[in-house]
Write an enzyme that holds these catalytic residues in place. Structure first.
Site, short mmCIF file in Angstrom:
data_model
loop_
_atom_site.label_atom_id
_atom_site.label_comp_id
_atom_site.label_asym_id
_atom_site.label_seq_id
_atom_site.Cartn_x
_atom_site.Cartn_y
_atom_site.Cartn_z
N LYS A 278 0.84 -1.20 0.00
CA LYS A 278 0.00 0.00 0.00
C LYS A 278 0.88 1.24 0.00
O LYS A 278 2.02 1.20 0.48
CB LYS A 278 -0.87 0.02 1.26
CG LYS A 278 -2.02 -0.93 1.27
CD LYS A 278 -2.85 -0.78 2.53
CE LYS A 278 -4.01 -1.76 2.57
NZ LYS A 278 -5.00 -1.56 1.51
N ARG A 352 -10.24 -11.51 1.98
CA ARG A 352 -11.04 -12.61 1.44
C ARG A 352 -10.28 -13.93 1.50
O ARG A 352 -10.89 -15.00 1.57
CB ARG A 352 -11.48 -12.25 0.01
CG ARG A 352 -10.33 -12.09 -0.95
CD ARG A 352 -10.72 -11.34 -2.23
NE ARG A 352 -10.81 -9.89 -2.01
CZ ARG A 352 -11.17 -9.02 -2.95
NH1 ARG A 352 -11.49 -9.45 -4.16
NH2 ARG A 352 -11.22 -7.73 -2.68
#
Ligand code: BES
Ligand code: MN
Ligand code: ZN
Length: 497
Positions: A278, A352
């Site tokens: 990120k 996920r």
């Protein structure tokens, strides 16, 4: 510690108290409590309305010292806005504003005369509960990682009395439980990632279970997960020096043999993005990436506190997502616990990847009546819904409706997004059964669709709390959402609302 809540009788018999709270609408319309207090205070409230000191504008709070013989030392007059259109949201907002005003005063207790205000469609238990929760929310302070202050000399608010008839009592019982769960969720969310790591979350769960006879806690370690085949979860964990944990809590409040409800929460204790790193700016906010875990733990604790007659399991995959020489990479193909293979196209879509294995495990082991997961899953959900609504996804219309209704009832609101099969094509891969990211559009939905592949045939809903789990900004705190929504839903399922 939450505030102490108690039920009190209305004015003028409610005193004495260091602080009474009453409401005034715009255009000088006094609530009946304000009118009674005005009489008890020799007309000071009305005079201040006439002088314009008290406007009644929503969210304003005026503090005055009452005459010596009045039933309160101080009075907080909170503006309620226009009487027309007064609704549940406004009620909550003015309770919060009143609580903030009281929180700035040197008082240890207050008597709140707001629950008697009529709120369309909301009964006295709701009004009592909502007022109590607003006061507890405003009273919460994060102090864990500041240098300890010398014992405070100024008194701090520790107890509130809400005036209401006896039927308000149920609201206070629920408020106490929800406040306890919400505080836990907020504190876990706010703690820094060097403290609140997977082992810390596991310890918190174990400590809670140790204190309760009807709660059991197990923690699966890396080796056990390896044996069982948690290939997707473990891949995310590989880059971190903090070992992953799978936390399993069970509460038996329902009939023996009755299928449990299951809550599963994303517990990424820090999300750097991994090799798909990120950007630096704002990365510290990714300590909140375990707020799904915190939320389901909080809801679990509240359910136990309320002794709800349900069986409940809570499963938290707790993992840190770091870049490292042994970290998983884009291009890797993982074999999940379900057997489905997953092509990693972005290591930042890690939530996920831990949830899919946790969902498979939860379904296979417990065969739950319903599974609900909560996760700070996608930035796309924040783009779609902003910071007010949790994204609610389910293939079961009735379940989605129940959850959205629970959100309305608790003012912890959700909004539905679709999980139509058409969106599934975005997850196709040339090298595995499924890719871990979809295309450019509908990112919250494709994330939900990914999870749907691991909950086939199960009654399941997904909550994307990326926008709602914490408040914006450098001093933004965890909100404790979706604890109220989940507890409300469980209260309803338990047949108690
Ligand atoms: N934890 C983030 C989602 C997130 C981002 C929550 C910002 C709250 C605020 C999640 O793990 C993530 O990084 N998601 C990616 C998915 C993308 C790579 C498909 C995202 O949302 O950008
Ligand atoms: Mn991520
Ligand atoms: Zn994440």
């Amino acid at each position: 510690m939450t505030l102490q809540f108690s039920l009190g009788s209305s004015l003028p018999d409610s005193g004495p108290t260091p602080c009474a709270v009453v409401g005034v609408f715009e255009h000088g319309v006094l609530t009946s409590a304000a009118a009674r207090l005005d009489v008890a205070c020799g007309g000071v409230v009305k005079r201040m309305v006439e002088s314009g000191d008290i406007t009644g504008k929503a969210g304003t709070a005026v503090i005055l010292f009452a005459p010596v013989d009045a039933p309160a030392e101080r009075v907080v007059v909170v503006g309620l806005g226009a009487q027309k259109g007064f609704d549940a949201q406004r009620y909550q907002k003015v309770c919060l504003e009143a609580a903030r005003a009281v929180g700035r005063l040197p008082v240890e207790s207050a008597v709140v005369h707001l629950a008697e205000i009529d709120v369309p469609g909301r009964d006295i238990a709701w009004r009592t509960r909502t007022a109590a929760l607003a006061f507890d929310h405003a009273a919460y302070r994060y102090t864990a990682t500041f240098k300890p202050k010398e014992a405070k000399k100024t008194p701090e608010l520790s107890a509130v009395t809400i005036t209401a008839e006896a039927a308000g009592e149920r609201g206070l019982v629920e408020a106490a439980a929800i406040a306890t769960g919400t505080r836990l969720a907020r504190e876990l969310g706010n703690l820094p990632p060097n403290i609140c790591n997977p082992a810390y979350l596991a310890d918190q769960a174990r400590e809670f279970a140790d204190r309760r006879v009807n709660v059991e806690c197990e923690v699966l370690e890396r080796e056990e997960m390896e044996k069982l085949g948690f290939g997707s979860l473990l891949a995310v964990a590989r880059g971190s020096a903090n070992a992953p944990k799978l936390i399993v809590l069970q509460y038996r409040g329902g009939a023996e043999g009755e299928k449990p409800y299951a809550l599963v929460g994303k517990g990424i204790t820090f999300d750097t993005g991994g090799i798909s790193l990120k950007p630096g700016a704002g990365m510290e906010e990714m300590k909140f990436d375990m707020c799904g875990a915190a939320g389901v733990l909080g809801a679990f604790v509240a359910t136990v506190e309320l002794d709800l007659p349900v069986n409940l399991v809570c499963v938290v995959p707790a993992v840190e997502n770091m870049p490292d020489g042994s970290a998983y990479r884009p291009g890797d193909v993982l074999t999940s616990l379900s057997g489905l293979t997953i092509e990693v196209l972005n290591t930042d879509a890690e939530g996920r990847l831990i949830l899919c294995d946790a969902l498979t495990y939860t379904g296979d082991r417990f065969d739950p009546a319903v599974i609900i997961d909560a996760a700070t899953l996608t930035g796309a959900c924040v783009v779609a819904l902003g910071k007010h609504a949790t994204g609610v996804m389910s293939k079961h219309d009735d379940l989605a409706a129940e959850i959205i209704a629970a959100g309305e009832a608790s003012l912890d609101r959700g909004w539905r997004l679709p999980l139509w099969d058409e969106y599934q094509s975005g997850l196709e891969s040339g090298f595995a059964d499924v890719a871990n990211i979809g295309g450019k559009f509908g990112g919250a939905i494709t994330a939900g669709c990914f999870l749907a592949r691991f909950t086939e045939g199960r009654r399941w809903a997904h909550l994307d709390i990326a926008g709602t789990a914490w408040d914006e900004g450098r001093k933004g705190l965890a909100t404790g959402r979706p604890v109220p929504m989940l507890v409300q839903w469980l209260i309803h399922r338990a047949g108690q609302a």
